[in-house]
Design a protein around this motif. Structure first.
Motif, PDB file in Angstrom:
ATOM      1  N   SER A  45       0.833  -1.207   0.000  1.00 43.38           N
ATOM      2  CA  SER A  45       0.000   0.000   0.000  1.00 43.38           C
ATOM      3  C   SER A  45       0.862   1.250   0.000  1.00 43.38           C
ATOM      4  CB  SER A  45      -0.927   0.012   1.216  1.00 43.38           C
ATOM      5  OG  SER A  45      -1.854  -1.028   1.128  1.00 43.38           O
ATOM      6  N   VAL A  46       1.934   1.236   0.769  1.00 45.13           N
ATOM      7  CA  VAL A  46       2.845   2.394   0.808  1.00 45.13           C
ATOM      8  C   VAL A  46       3.492   2.585  -0.562  1.00 45.13           C
ATOM      9  CG1 VAL A  46       5.018   3.238   1.778  1.00 45.13           C
ATOM     10  CG2 VAL A  46       3.270   2.308   3.283  1.00 45.13           C
ATOM     11  N   ILE A  47       3.968   1.499  -1.163  1.00 47.80           N
ATOM     12  CA  ILE A  47       4.579   1.593  -2.496  1.00 47.80           C
ATOM     13  C   ILE A  47       3.573   2.122  -3.512  1.00 47.80           C
ATOM     14  CG2 ILE A  47       5.543   0.232  -4.400  1.00 47.80           C
ATOM     15  CD1 ILE A  47       6.800  -1.577  -2.206  1.00 47.80           C
ATOM     16  N   MET A  49       0.888   3.982  -2.942  1.00 45.39           N
ATOM     17  CA  MET A  49       0.549   5.384  -2.677  1.00 45.39           C
ATOM     18  C   MET A  49       1.685   6.314  -3.097  1.00 45.39           C
ATOM     19  SD  MET A  49      -2.491   5.558  -1.912  1.00 45.39           S
ATOM     20  CE  MET A  49      -2.480   7.304  -1.702  1.00 45.39           C
ATOM     21  N   ILE A  50       2.928   5.892  -2.948  1.00 48.48           N
ATOM     22  CA  ILE A  50       4.043   6.700  -3.439  1.00 48.48           C
ATOM     23  C   ILE A  50       3.925   6.868  -4.946  1.00 48.48           C
ATOM     24  CG2 ILE A  50       6.544   6.701  -3.815  1.00 48.48           C
ATOM     25  CD1 ILE A  50       6.797   5.446  -0.994  1.00 48.48           C
ATOM     26  N   PHE A  51       3.610   5.776  -5.637  1.00 45.98           N
ATOM     27  CA  PHE A  51       3.420   5.827  -7.080  1.00 45.98           C
ATOM     28  C   PHE A  51       2.272   6.769  -7.447  1.00 45.98           C
ATOM     29  CE2 PHE A  51       1.430   4.008 -10.934  1.00 45.98           C
ATOM     30  CZ  PHE A  51       2.479   4.191 -11.811  1.00 45.98           C
ATOM     31  N   LEU A  53       1.073   9.298  -5.697  1.00 47.32           N
ATOM     32  CA  LEU A  53       1.458  10.677  -5.401  1.00 47.32           C
ATOM     33  C   LEU A  53       2.394  11.245  -6.459  1.00 47.32           C
ATOM     34  CD1 LEU A  53       1.928  10.490  -1.533  1.00 47.32           C
ATOM     35  CD2 LEU A  53       0.134  11.701  -2.794  1.00 47.32           C
ATOM     36  N   ILE A  54       3.313  10.422  -6.944  1.00 47.94           N
ATOM     37  CA  ILE A  54       4.222  10.886  -7.995  1.00 47.94           C
ATOM     38  C   ILE A  54       3.445  11.180  -9.270  1.00 47.94           C
ATOM     39  CG2 ILE A  54       6.098  10.148  -9.523  1.00 47.94           C
ATOM     40  CD1 ILE A  54       7.278   8.679  -7.073  1.00 47.94           C
ATOM     41  N   LYS A  57       1.308  14.325  -8.749  1.00 55.63           N
ATOM     42  CA  LYS A  57       2.099  15.552  -8.758  1.00 55.63           C
ATOM     43  C   LYS A  57       2.438  15.948 -10.192  1.00 55.63           C
ATOM     44  CE  LYS A  57       6.296  17.574  -6.924  1.00 55.63           C
ATOM     45  NZ  LYS A  57       7.520  17.350  -6.173  1.00 55.63           N
TER      46      LYS A  57
END
Length: 64
Positions: A45-47, A49-51, A53-54, A57
């Motif tokens: 989930s963290v991986i 969500m980072i994707f 967000l990138i 952005k």
């Protein structure tokens, strides 16, 4: 046929397929403990969500 009807048929077919596949999935993860499953879900989930967000952005900068 309308697009709503096609969408309904597709979703019903997907649910039917998942209903048949899920027992196989549960049998495969039967040997894995609850803590390991929870840890993997958090990590993925963290991986993810980072994707997201990138990508978000980059998309925001393209529109403003």
């Amino acid at each position: 046929m309308s697009s709503e009807y096609k969408k309904g048929i597709f979703l019903a077919l997907g649910a039917y397929i998942l209903w048949g596949i899920l027992p196989i999935y549960w049998r495969l993860i039967d040997e894995i403990g609850a803590f390991e499953i929870l840890a993997l879900r958090i990590i993925f989930s963290v991986i993810f969500m980072i994707f997201v967000l990138i990508i978000g952005k980059n998309q925001r900068n393209a529109f403003f």
